[in-house]
Enzyme design. Structure first.
Site, short mmCIF file in Angstrom:
data_model
loop_
_atom_site.label_atom_id
_atom_site.label_comp_id
_atom_site.label_asym_id
_atom_site.label_seq_id
_atom_site.Cartn_x
_atom_site.Cartn_y
_atom_site.Cartn_z
N CYS A 69 -38.75 31.06 23.98
CA CYS A 69 -37.81 32.05 23.44
C CYS A 69 -37.18 31.54 22.15
O CYS A 69 -36.52 30.49 22.15
CB CYS A 69 -36.74 32.35 24.48
SG CYS A 69 -35.42 33.44 23.89
N CYS A 113 -33.37 31.21 22.39
CA CYS A 113 -32.99 30.05 23.22
C CYS A 113 -33.11 28.76 22.42
O CYS A 113 -32.28 27.85 22.56
CB CYS A 113 -33.87 29.99 24.46
SG CYS A 113 -33.75 31.45 25.53
#
Length: 278
Positions: free
Chosen positions: A56, A59
């Site tokens: 991600c 993230c």
């Protein structure tokens, strides 16, 4: 003999790298790792938990801020942790993770979803100023320790297990995709039949059929409507029997009367017959 300028620069860079390598390798992260085995530690104390995935981009951008915030964990008396949803699918289902990254605050078993800015300063203010008190906690029905969320966690783990088996059939055993689907379809059919048999057996034990129960003899006082014609027939038969018995009794009485009259006549005619013979 002196070193030329072209050789001095690479040597200095090498010394700096060698000098900084032990510091970078020896530094321990203050972020704790949460798994399916130790997630119940979140129920005690105060926690900030991040749910992330390595692939991600958001993230990845959050990681430096999260690591810096974890360094303040001891001063703020808060535990900073993270969960890799790709490695822990059960926790992903237990907390209903639908977006990445997702951050939760937990205080003595009460979970609240953090939806503020994602910087170290905002995280510190959120804990130090107790901004989490203004957020409604997650309902106990949807808490990670509830029966509903435990079932959801088991469902997510089952889906990951099925995916692992599918990859094993295709990559290791060399089965075609349709072959893997056929195996799962057959397993689903057999498990459904087995579960159905078990349910029938349990239902038969708890609620046995009426054929096995002994039927009591129906009393004459309480007769159902369906037996009323039969009762009438029996009453008519009893009435007929009484009529027959009365007729028989009447015929017997008539026969006795005739016999008595005949006996009286014979007694009366007896002396007259005697005189005639003499």
């Amino acid at each position: 003999m002196t070193l030329s300028g072209s050789r001095v620069v690479p040597v200095a860079v090498l010394l700096l790298l060698l000098w900084g390598t032990p510091w970078t390798q020896g530094r321990r992260s203050d972020v704790r790792i949460i798994t399916d085995e130790n997630w119940k530690e979140l129920l005690e104390g105060e926690w900030m938990i991040e749910f992330y995935a390595p692939w991600c981009p958001a993230c990845q951008n959050l990681q430096p801020e999260w690591e810096s915030f974890a360094e303040w964990g001891e001063d703020l008396e808060v535990n900073v942790a993270k969960v890799d949803v790709t490695e822990q699918p059960g926790l992903s289902g237990r907390f209903i993770i639908t977006a990445l990254p997702t951050i939760y605050h937990c205080k003595d078993g009460e979970f609240r979803r953090y939806q503020g800015p994602r910087t170290k300063k905002d995280f510190i203010n959120f804990i130090s100023e107790k901004e989490w008190k203004s957020i409604e906690p997650v309902s106990s029905w949807f808490g990670p320790g509830s029966v509903l969320m435990s079932s959801m966690s088991a469902l997510f783990q089952l889906s990951m297990w099925i995916r692992t088996c599918h990859n094993y059939f295709i990559e290791d055993l060399g089965l075609p995709v349709w072959g893997s689907y056929a195996v799962f379809a057959l397993a689903t059919l057999l498990s459904g039949l087995l579960l159905g048999l078990c349910m029938i057996f349990v239902a038969d034990c708890l609620f046995p059929s009426k054929r096995r129960r002994p039927q009591p003899y129906p009393s004459k006082k309480l007769l159902p409507e369906s037996s009323q014609p039969l009762q009438k027939v029996e009453e008519e038969q009893e009435a007929d029997e009484e009529d027959v018995s009365e007729e028989e009794a009447g015929s017997k009485e008539g026969a006795n009367k005739d016999f008595a009259q005949n006996a009286i006549r014979q007694r009366a005619l007896g002396p007259s017959l005697a005189t005639d013979k003499s």
